[in-house]
Design a protein around this motif. Structure first.
Motif, PDB file in Angstrom:
ATOM      1  N   GLY A 100       0.802  -1.215   0.000  1.00  0.00           N
ATOM      2  CA  GLY A 100       0.000   0.000   0.000  1.00  0.00           C
ATOM      3  C   GLY A 100       0.839   1.271   0.000  1.00  0.00           C
ATOM      4  N   LEU A 101       2.111   1.154  -0.388  1.00  0.00           N
ATOM      5  CA  LEU A 101       2.978   2.331  -0.466  1.00  0.00           C
ATOM      6  C   LEU A 101       2.825   2.961  -1.851  1.00  0.00           C
ATOM      7  CD1 LEU A 101       6.271   1.068   1.211  1.00  0.00           C
ATOM      8  CD2 LEU A 101       4.766   2.892   2.036  1.00  0.00           C
ATOM      9  N   ALA A 102       2.417   4.204  -1.874  1.00  0.00           N
ATOM     10  CA  ALA A 102       2.230   4.910  -3.147  1.00  0.00           C
ATOM     11  C   ALA A 102       3.565   5.498  -3.583  1.00  0.00           C
ATOM     12  CB  ALA A 102       1.181   5.998  -2.992  1.00  0.00           C
ATOM     13  N   VAL A 103       4.437   4.630  -4.102  1.00  0.00           N
ATOM     14  CA  VAL A 103       5.744   5.068  -4.591  1.00  0.00           C
ATOM     15  C   VAL A 103       5.874   4.689  -6.058  1.00  0.00           C
ATOM     16  CG1 VAL A 103       6.792   4.796  -2.309  1.00  0.00           C
ATOM     17  CG2 VAL A 103       6.989   2.939  -3.964  1.00  0.00           C
ATOM     18  N   ARG A 104       6.844   5.325  -6.711  1.00  0.00           N
ATOM     19  CA  ARG A 104       7.111   5.002  -8.113  1.00  0.00           C
ATOM     20  C   ARG A 104       8.594   4.711  -8.255  1.00  0.00           C
ATOM     21  NH1 ARG A 104       8.422   7.408 -13.087  1.00  0.00           N
ATOM     22  NH2 ARG A 104       8.748   9.451 -12.166  1.00  0.00           N
ATOM     23  N   VAL A 105       8.898   3.482  -8.588  1.00  0.00           N
ATOM     24  CA  VAL A 105      10.288   3.095  -8.833  1.00  0.00           C
ATOM     25  C   VAL A 105      10.744   3.724 -10.140  1.00  0.00           C
ATOM     26  CG1 VAL A 105      11.827   1.156  -9.358  1.00  0.00           C
ATOM     27  CG2 VAL A 105      10.117   0.936  -7.528  1.00  0.00           C
ATOM     28  N   VAL A 106      11.920   4.352 -10.099  1.00  0.00           N
ATOM     29  CA  VAL A 106      12.509   4.936 -11.298  1.00  0.00           C
ATOM     30  C   VAL A 106      13.922   4.389 -11.478  1.00  0.00           C
ATOM     31  CG1 VAL A 106      11.151   7.054 -11.266  1.00  0.00           C
ATOM     32  CG2 VAL A 106      13.307   6.991 -10.053  1.00  0.00           C
ATOM     33  N   GLU A 107      14.296   4.202 -12.737  1.00  0.00           N
ATOM     34  CA  GLU A 107      15.653   3.773 -13.050  1.00  0.00           C
ATOM     35  C   GLU A 107      16.417   4.984 -13.549  1.00  0.00           C
ATOM     36  OE1 GLU A 107      15.693  -0.799 -14.130  1.00  0.00           O
ATOM     37  OE2 GLU A 107      14.251   0.268 -15.389  1.00  0.00           O
ATOM     38  N   MET A 108      17.500   5.304 -12.872  1.00  0.00           N
ATOM     39  CA  MET A 108      18.304   6.477 -13.184  1.00  0.00           C
ATOM     40  C   MET A 108      19.322   6.151 -14.274  1.00  0.00           C
ATOM     41  SD  MET A 108      17.035   8.615 -11.153  1.00  0.00           S
ATOM     42  CE  MET A 108      17.104   9.539  -9.657  1.00  0.00           C
ATOM     43  N   ALA A 109      19.764   7.193 -14.976  1.00  0.00           N
ATOM     44  CA  ALA A 109      20.786   7.014 -16.007  1.00  0.00           C
ATOM     45  C   ALA A 109      22.149   6.706 -15.378  1.00  0.00           C
ATOM     46  CB  ALA A 109      20.879   8.274 -16.869  1.00  0.00           C
ATOM     47  N   GLN A 110      22.371   7.228 -14.163  1.00  0.00           N
ATOM     48  CA  GLN A 110      23.642   7.003 -13.494  1.00  0.00           C
ATOM     49  C   GLN A 110      23.465   6.060 -12.301  1.00  0.00           C
ATOM     50  OE1 GLN A 110      21.719   9.766 -13.431  1.00  0.00           O
ATOM     51  NE2 GLN A 110      22.493  11.267 -12.007  1.00  0.00           N
ATOM     52  N   SER A 111      24.570   5.541 -11.797  1.00  0.00           N
ATOM     53  CA  SER A 111      24.538   4.610 -10.673  1.00  0.00           C
ATOM     54  C   SER A 111      24.048   5.293  -9.396  1.00  0.00           C
ATOM     55  CB  SER A 111      25.941   4.046 -10.423  1.00  0.00           C
ATOM     56  OG  SER A 111      25.948   3.264  -9.242  1.00  0.00           O
ATOM     57  N   THR A 112      23.306   4.542  -8.611  1.00  0.00           N
ATOM     58  CA  THR A 112      22.883   4.989  -7.281  1.00  0.00           C
ATOM     59  C   THR A 112      23.403   3.998  -6.235  1.00  0.00           C
ATOM     60  OG1 THR A 112      20.763   3.838  -7.529  1.00  0.00           O
ATOM     61  CG2 THR A 112      20.821   6.170  -8.147  1.00  0.00           C
ATOM     62  N   ARG A 113      24.483   3.298  -6.561  1.00  0.00           N
ATOM     63  CA  ARG A 113      25.039   2.222  -5.731  1.00  0.00           C
ATOM     64  C   ARG A 113      25.486   2.714  -4.355  1.00  0.00           C
ATOM     65  NH1 ARG A 113      25.985  -2.232  -7.018  1.00  0.00           N
ATOM     66  NH2 ARG A 113      27.578  -3.793  -6.964  1.00  0.00           N
ATOM     67  N   THR A 114      26.146   3.874  -4.277  1.00  0.00           N
ATOM     68  CA  THR A 114      26.570   4.409  -2.985  1.00  0.00           C
ATOM     69  C   THR A 114      25.614   5.521  -2.563  1.00  0.00           C
ATOM     70  OG1 THR A 114      27.977   6.168  -3.866  1.00  0.00           O
ATOM     71  CG2 THR A 114      29.002   3.968  -3.602  1.00  0.00           C
ATOM     72  N   ALA A 115      25.639   5.860  -1.289  1.00  0.00           N
ATOM     73  CA  ALA A 115      24.778   6.945  -0.793  1.00  0.00           C
ATOM     74  C   ALA A 115      25.113   8.259  -1.496  1.00  0.00           C
ATOM     75  CB  ALA A 115      24.927   7.086   0.719  1.00  0.00           C
ATOM     76  N   GLU A 116      26.393   8.512  -1.726  1.00  0.00           N
ATOM     77  CA  GLU A 116      26.808   9.744  -2.386  1.00  0.00           C
ATOM     78  C   GLU A 116      26.324   9.775  -3.833  1.00  0.00           C
ATOM     79  OE1 GLU A 116      28.794   7.743  -0.541  1.00  0.00           O
ATOM     80  OE2 GLU A 116      29.072   9.064   1.194  1.00  0.00           O
ATOM     81  N   ARG A 164       5.928   6.628   6.885  1.00  0.00           N
ATOM     82  CA  ARG A 164       5.014   5.717   6.179  1.00  0.00           C
ATOM     83  C   ARG A 164       5.720   4.404   5.860  1.00  0.00           C
ATOM     84  NH1 ARG A 164       1.665   2.744   5.339  1.00  0.00           N
ATOM     85  NH2 ARG A 164       0.447   2.520   3.453  1.00  0.00           N
ATOM     86  N   LEU A 165       6.984   4.487   5.442  1.00  0.00           N
ATOM     87  CA  LEU A 165       7.765   3.283   5.164  1.00  0.00           C
ATOM     88  C   LEU A 165       7.894   2.421   6.411  1.00  0.00           C
ATOM     89  CD1 LEU A 165       9.619   1.550   3.349  1.00  0.00           C
ATOM     90  CD2 LEU A 165      11.515   3.022   4.118  1.00  0.00           C
ATOM     91  N   ALA A 166       8.303   3.023   7.514  1.00  0.00           N
ATOM     92  CA  ALA A 166       8.477   2.267   8.766  1.00  0.00           C
ATOM     93  C   ALA A 166       7.182   1.570   9.162  1.00  0.00           C
ATOM     94  CB  ALA A 166       8.960   3.187   9.886  1.00  0.00           C
ATOM     95  N   GLU A 167       6.074   2.288   9.040  1.00  0.00           N
ATOM     96  CA  GLU A 167       4.767   1.728   9.377  1.00  0.00           C
ATOM     97  C   GLU A 167       4.411   0.561   8.451  1.00  0.00           C
ATOM     98  OE1 GLU A 167       0.330   3.282   8.561  1.00  0.00           O
ATOM     99  OE2 GLU A 167       1.555   4.640   9.782  1.00  0.00           O
ATOM    100  N   ALA A 168       4.609   0.742   7.160  1.00  0.00           N
ATOM    101  CA  ALA A 168       4.212  -0.269   6.177  1.00  0.00           C
ATOM    102  C   ALA A 168       4.997  -1.565   6.322  1.00  0.00           C
ATOM    103  CB  ALA A 168       4.376   0.273   4.758  1.00  0.00           C
ATOM    104  N   ILE A 169       6.272  -1.463   6.706  1.00  0.00           N
ATOM    105  CA  ILE A 169       7.100  -2.669   6.800  1.00  0.00           C
ATOM    106  C   ILE A 169       7.279  -3.168   8.223  1.00  0.00           C
ATOM    107  CG2 ILE A 169       8.285  -2.153   4.638  1.00  0.00           C
ATOM    108  CD1 ILE A 169      10.724  -1.247   6.264  1.00  0.00           C
ATOM    109  N   GLY A 170       6.700  -2.463   9.193  1.00  0.00           N
ATOM    110  CA  GLY A 170       6.797  -2.888  10.586  1.00  0.00           C
ATOM    111  C   GLY A 170       8.198  -2.722  11.160  1.00  0.00           C
ATOM    112  N   ALA A 171       8.926  -1.718  10.689  1.00  0.00           N
ATOM    113  CA  ALA A 171      10.284  -1.472  11.188  1.00  0.00           C
ATOM    114  C   ALA A 171      10.232  -0.803  12.556  1.00  0.00           C
ATOM    115  CB  ALA A 171      11.057  -0.591  10.210  1.00  0.00           C
ATOM    116  N   THR A 172      11.185  -1.171  13.394  1.00  0.00           N
ATOM    117  CA  THR A 172      11.361  -0.525  14.685  1.00  0.00           C
ATOM    118  C   THR A 172      12.348   0.623  14.502  1.00  0.00           C
ATOM    119  OG1 THR A 172      11.022  -2.624  15.831  1.00  0.00           O
ATOM    120  CG2 THR A 172      12.120  -0.887  17.074  1.00  0.00           C
ATOM    121  N   VAL A 173      11.989   1.800  14.999  1.00  0.00           N
ATOM    122  CA  VAL A 173      12.849   2.979  14.859  1.00  0.00           C
ATOM    123  C   VAL A 173      13.837   3.014  16.024  1.00  0.00           C
ATOM    124  CG1 VAL A 173      12.904   5.503  14.745  1.00  0.00           C
ATOM    125  CG2 VAL A 173      11.037   4.233  13.620  1.00  0.00           C
ATOM    126  N   ILE A 174      15.128   3.097  15.679  1.00  0.00           N
ATOM    127  CA  ILE A 174      16.194   3.180  16.691  1.00  0.00           C
ATOM    128  C   ILE A 174      17.271   4.146  16.217  1.00  0.00           C
ATOM    129  CG2 ILE A 174      15.838   0.815  17.520  1.00  0.00           C
ATOM    130  CD1 ILE A 174      18.420   0.016  15.961  1.00  0.00           C
TER     131      ILE A 174
END
Length: 165
Positions: free
Chosen positions: A19-35, A145-155
């Motif tokens: 039920g997450l209203a997100v749209r997956v997109v594929e980028m032209a460049q790598s998104t492998r690292t956080a930077e 919303r993500l944490a709620e949808a997947i049942g993640a515990t926030v720490i």
């Protein structure tokens, strides 16, 4: 969605199922690292979710930490919260339990259910970006919303403290 490659398509389907209203997109460049991801998405490094798989030192069971791209994990602090010391597994273990290669691991849609903890520092942002199955695929989402949808515990995961919220 049919234009997405198979792994990102699986992530989009998993998001829809949650039920997450997100749209997956594929980028032209790598998104492998956080930077790389921050540059591609036009956001702060802290808004990138690093999906890090650990293995319980005693149990051998997988653990997923969703970490702000600007943070490093205080393994001892996190272990004190979750009740078990953690090890970094090899890439084969990560692929086996998630169904995805390192650099494209999404926060959900894994090969098996994973106990998940979300970095409290992600909650300072209205939206964050996460990997979506490949080193070029991402999606934007409200971290609460993500944490709620997947049942993640926030720490807290950074060395400043790993107290449960």
């Amino acid at each position: 969605m049919s234009e997405l490659k198979p792994a990102p398509r699986r992530v989009q389907q998993a998001a829809d199922g949650l039920g997450l209203a997100v749209r997956v997109v594929e980028m032209a460049q790598s998104t492998r690292t956080a930077e790389d991801a921050a540059a591609a998405c036009g956001c702060a490094v802290g808004q990138i979710i690093k999906s890090l798989v650990f293995r319980g030192k005693q149990s051998g069971k997988p653990v997923l930490l969703l970490v702000s791209g600007s943070n490093r994990v205080d393994q001892a602090g996190v272990a004190s919260v979750i009740g078990e010391a953690l090890d970094r597994p090899d890439a084969a273990f990560v692929r086996e339990v998630t169904g995805f290669a390192i650099g494209g691991i999404p926060p959900f849609g894994h090969a098996q259910p994973l106990p998940t903890w979300l970095d409290k520092d992600l909650l300072q942002y209205e939206t964050v970006w996460a990997a979506a199955g490949s080193p070029e695929a991402v999606f934007e989402v409200d971290p609460r919303r993500l944490a709620e949808a997947i049942g993640a515990t926030v720490i807290g995961v950074a060395p400043s403290g790993a107290q449960s919220n």
